[in-house]
Design an enzyme around this catalytic site. Sequence first.
Site, PDB file in Angstrom:
ATOM      1  N   ALA A 208       0.811  -1.164   0.106  1.00 40.04           N
ATOM      2  CA  ALA A 208       0.019   0.059   0.071  1.00 40.04           C
ATOM      3  C   ALA A 208       0.974   1.270   0.118  1.00 40.04           C
ATOM      4  O   ALA A 208       0.425   2.273  -0.885  1.00 40.04           O
ATOM      5  CB  ALA A 208      -1.026   0.065   1.020  1.00 40.04           C
ATOM      6  N   ILE A 210       3.841   1.635  -1.071  1.00 37.26           N
ATOM      7  CA  ILE A 210       4.789   1.973  -2.195  1.00 37.26           C
ATOM      8  C   ILE A 210       4.061   2.248  -3.586  1.00 37.26           C
ATOM      9  O   ILE A 210       3.201   1.374  -3.872  1.00 37.26           O
ATOM     10  CB  ILE A 210       5.491   0.743  -2.423  1.00 37.26           C
ATOM     11  CG1 ILE A 210       6.715   0.375  -1.430  1.00 37.26           C
ATOM     12  CG2 ILE A 210       6.613   0.715  -3.771  1.00 37.26           C
ATOM     13  CD1 ILE A 210       7.844   1.381  -1.297  1.00 37.26           C
ATOM     14  N   GLU A 212       3.985   1.423  -6.714  1.00 36.28           N
ATOM     15  CA  GLU A 212       4.610   0.528  -7.447  1.00 36.28           C
ATOM     16  C   GLU A 212       4.666   0.985  -9.023  1.00 36.28           C
ATOM     17  O   GLU A 212       5.146   0.440  -9.710  1.00 36.28           O
ATOM     18  CB  GLU A 212       4.318  -0.898  -7.177  1.00 36.28           C
ATOM     19  CG  GLU A 212       2.624  -1.091  -7.331  1.00 36.28           C
ATOM     20  CD  GLU A 212       2.007  -0.692  -6.164  1.00 36.28           C
ATOM     21  OE1 GLU A 212       0.770  -0.301  -6.079  1.00 36.28           O
ATOM     22  OE2 GLU A 212       2.497  -0.894  -4.927  1.00 36.28           O
ATOM     23  N   ASP A 254      28.273  26.472 -27.610  1.00 32.66           N
ATOM     24  CA  ASP A 254      29.671  26.692 -28.301  1.00 32.66           C
ATOM     25  C   ASP A 254      29.094  27.855 -29.385  1.00 32.66           C
ATOM     26  O   ASP A 254      27.782  28.148 -29.629  1.00 32.66           O
ATOM     27  CB  ASP A 254      29.782  25.462 -29.416  1.00 32.66           C
ATOM     28  CG  ASP A 254      31.001  25.907 -30.455  1.00 32.66           C
ATOM     29  OD1 ASP A 254      32.138  26.297 -30.141  1.00 32.66           O
ATOM     30  OD2 ASP A 254      30.785  25.426 -31.537  1.00 32.66           O
ATOM     31  N   ASP A 546      28.614  21.187 -31.830  1.00 31.67           N
ATOM     32  CA  ASP A 546      28.521  20.236 -33.048  1.00 31.67           C
ATOM     33  C   ASP A 546      29.914  19.714 -33.322  1.00 31.67           C
ATOM     34  O   ASP A 546      29.940  18.639 -34.261  1.00 31.67           O
ATOM     35  CB  ASP A 546      27.951  21.127 -34.306  1.00 31.67           C
ATOM     36  CG  ASP A 546      28.684  22.415 -34.277  1.00 31.67           C
ATOM     37  OD1 ASP A 546      29.857  22.400 -33.974  1.00 31.67           O
ATOM     38  OD2 ASP A 546      28.309  23.184 -35.166  1.00 31.67           O
ATOM     39  N   ASP A 550      33.782  19.690 -28.870  1.00 28.42           N
ATOM     40  CA  ASP A 550      32.661  19.736 -27.979  1.00 28.42           C
ATOM     41  C   ASP A 550      32.456  18.416 -27.371  1.00 28.42           C
ATOM     42  O   ASP A 550      31.749  18.457 -26.073  1.00 28.42           O
ATOM     43  CB  ASP A 550      31.322  20.217 -28.636  1.00 28.42           C
ATOM     44  CG  ASP A 550      31.694  21.682 -29.174  1.00 28.42           C
ATOM     45  OD1 ASP A 550      32.242  22.527 -28.630  1.00 28.42           O
ATOM     46  OD2 ASP A 550      31.043  21.868 -30.271  1.00 28.42           O
ATOM     47  N   GLU A 615      -4.337   4.164   1.970  1.00 30.20           N
ATOM     48  CA  GLU A 615      -4.338   2.673   1.946  1.00 30.20           C
ATOM     49  C   GLU A 615      -3.584   2.387   3.303  1.00 30.20           C
ATOM     50  O   GLU A 615      -4.126   1.404   4.058  1.00 30.20           O
ATOM     51  CB  GLU A 615      -3.856   2.149   1.001  1.00 30.20           C
ATOM     52  CG  GLU A 615      -4.682   2.544  -0.301  1.00 30.20           C
ATOM     53  CD  GLU A 615      -3.905   1.987  -1.586  1.00 30.20           C
ATOM     54  OE1 GLU A 615      -2.760   1.462  -1.488  1.00 30.20           O
ATOM     55  OE2 GLU A 615      -4.526   2.300  -2.763  1.00 30.20           O
ATOM     56  N   ASN A 640      -4.015   0.040  -6.989  1.00 32.12           N
ATOM     57  CA  ASN A 640      -2.996   0.790  -7.431  1.00 32.12           C
ATOM     58  C   ASN A 640      -2.811   0.756  -8.802  1.00 32.12           C
ATOM     59  O   ASN A 640      -2.510   1.590  -9.887  1.00 32.12           O
ATOM     60  CB  ASN A 640      -1.585   0.454  -6.760  1.00 32.12           C
ATOM     61  CG  ASN A 640      -1.682   0.756  -5.149  1.00 32.12           C
ATOM     62  OD1 ASN A 640      -2.497   1.639  -4.796  1.00 32.12           O
ATOM     63  ND2 ASN A 640      -0.922   0.472  -4.480  1.00 32.12           N
ATOM     64  N   THR A 643      -5.902   2.501 -10.593  1.00 26.70           N
ATOM     65  CA  THR A 643      -5.764   4.404 -10.406  1.00 26.70           C
ATOM     66  C   THR A 643      -4.711   4.741 -10.947  1.00 26.70           C
ATOM     67  O   THR A 643      -4.571   5.951 -11.240  1.00 26.70           O
ATOM     68  CB  THR A 643      -6.090   4.447  -8.879  1.00 26.70           C
ATOM     69  OG1 THR A 643      -4.988   3.846  -8.049  1.00 26.70           O
ATOM     70  CG2 THR A 643      -7.336   3.889  -8.379  1.00 26.70           C
TER      71      THR A 643
END
Length: 844
Positions: A208, A210, A212, A254, A546, A550, A615, A640, A643
């Site tokens: 409840a 966590i 998930e 740059d 570019d 860089d 929960e 879970n 929802t």
Amino acid sequence: MILLLLGAFVVVAAVGDLPDAAIIVAVVCLNTAIGVVQEVRAANALAALEQLAAPEATAIRDGRPVRVPTADLVPGDQVRLDAGDVVPADVVLVQAAGVQVDESSMTGESVPVSRESGAELLAGSVLTRGRALGQVVRTGTTSALGGIAAAVVAAGVRTTPLQRRLSRLSGQLVWLTLAVAALVLVLGIARGQDLTDMLVVAVSLAVAAIPESLPAVVTVALALGAYRMARRNALVRRLPAVETLGSVTVLATDKTGTLTEGRMTVGLVWTPDGSWRVSGGGYAVAGGFDPIDEVVDGEALSLLLRDVVLCNDARLTGPAAGEWTVVGDPMEGALLVAAAKHDPGFLALSEQWCRVGELPFDSTTKRMVTIHRSSVGRLVVCKGAPEAVFDALGDPARAEAARIAAEGLARRGYRVLAVADALRDDPDAEVDLDRDRPAGLMLRGLVALVDPPRESARDVVSACREAGIRAVMITGDHPATARAIADELTITLDGPEVATGADVAGGRHAERVSDIGVYARTRPQDKVDIVAAWQRRGAVVAMTGDGVNDAPALRNADIGVAMGNRGTEVARQAADLVLADDDLRTVVAAVQEGRRIYANIRRFLRYGLSGGLAEVLVLLLAPWLGMPLPLTPGQILWINMVTHGLPGVAFGGEPADPVDMRRPSPSPERSVLGGLLPQIAATAALIAVVALAVGLSVEGEGARRTTIFLGLGLAQLWLALVLRAPRGDGGWRARSLEAAVAGAALLLVAGAVWPPLCELLDTTAASASQIALVAILAAVPAAVVAVVGRLYRGSGGSRVPGPGPKGPGDGAGHRRNMEGERGGHHAGEHHAGEHRGDRRRSRG
């Protein structure tokens, strides 16, 4: 969090609860599959760009030129190079005829340089003029290009601010959940409860607490962001990088080809009799000459343009779509384009004046001399560096005036060329080109060239400033040139100082990094040091570029942004984001997308954690009300999944709030839940009270579990509708969250009415009247949140902080200024205390 779920799977499987174990495994597999699929799609999206670089070289094999892949070259091979060719490896020139090389990808210098026999050319540079025969001396990782690539690999991959925030959050949630579950287990056993029953209760608490679905929701949100970016020509190499742009506080960019067009343009012409400003950018034929002085001599301008056309080895083809194509030295091409703007007929002057002799430009004399013959006589034209041409003049007074003008133009960031000529009525007149002062050579004028800023660059800098992002220019160009461009782009408003690569190498920039807006004459390793200096100040740094030079900085920055079309393969591989259209405005769009994702993840966390805490409260309080186990692990997971599943994906696609681009991003050190905990706690308490109330309203353990199951799920779905982002006129596409909530509600109700699901979830069939009553009562928490939010907005609590300071200075100041938080304009997103703190910080 996934590891905790797997631990829960082991426990419920050990006690024989196979349905709940199957649901847990399904959730873990779903999260993993979503992550893998989206990462693979991101990799495939970039595969097309990698095909842009399939370099080949012309090697001399068995005495004949043949085209071979660059990868097949070995030291000792001889390669033929013509204008426009990319140097395939580090080579030493055996033969060279009028060779000029564009080394901007390696050094950042925007102006081609001349090279003679015996000189070394670096892999990745481009021949802009002449032809050459070179001998390969280094390939692969031993070449200059390969060495930079090796440095990129050694840099590794930095974790993003979102990864660090979610890592801290998941760690805190896991340890808190384990502590609560262990406490409940111990207290239950101490009260004499059955060990198996208490293990199920402890696992239920863990499941409840966590969220998930968070990994899947975050991955989907990032994937949707990557998809939206791809539609705007920004390809994401790593999904976490999508959000990182939203956290950026410093944009280190740059200059050559990124802020500027990457090609020289004539900006001003000076003659002893007057000056002209040249309009139009790039190689477009649109534009003209506007006199700067009140009285100017058009004849002087015509003679100057005649000379730059004749003393020129470039060619123009076109125009196509209003643009000329230059074959040869880009700088000489710019001179031809300027002449065409004045009069397209000037391009045909070479047919009237036949070239009969020349001294090519070289680095010793710094000038080019050509001889032309026509019916009116013999013309000698000299073009080159001002000091080299001035020494060949016969009029000291005119030379001094031109020298003063040239110095003024150079200080303004122009690259200056001087032009002089001498006309002989006698076509057979002899001219000694090697003498310092050819008799009668007359100065025609000065041509000032510049690599102009892109039209969108200034808007990008302004947009970044409004969003609290500091723009910093890093280039290999001369400090005066870099400063002139930075002034034009308003970069120096935030950082007025200019530092050089020598300052960086000596460490003299680190203490004043917040005052520096321009770095000039830099080397690749300097760019890495600059990025590191900002990061030590607590900044989140994005680096755009570019060139090969860089690449190390792109990898060491928090996010690297490479150009897809003109960018080198090394730069693209080192970057996290590739701009397929090379348009800097796409970076601003990507920043907005990153902030949109972060705001949507926070919305989901408020939504998901409110439900999860509700929960937990139900599980903790229910035994005191005579309900030992109000929900099973499988029922909690179903709530879970339903929802968080469809609504979670919809939260990831919520529209952007324009306000997010008018204030700084929060500090990376700030928790992703910053400012949300009071709202989460209050909302969870409301949902828990309603769920327990509907459970107590019915008789029987099975019926109570079913009504609590429905009450918890429907209350969370009502809450999703309240926490949604502000709506504009987006039509049906902006209603995806409402559709997701409706679909989730059907799935939730199916768990209480469809027999197969009822059997799997251990629920009892509910009547239509029961479901309607629960749905009405479940709307109470969302209604309370909506009313409180409306009252808070009416009292002025949604006032948005200003854009804050110019940029991060020291770490502590940066954190204080960046803490202004988004999202306080809907559903009571922020409590009054936090907004008062925001206003204090904004005034500070």
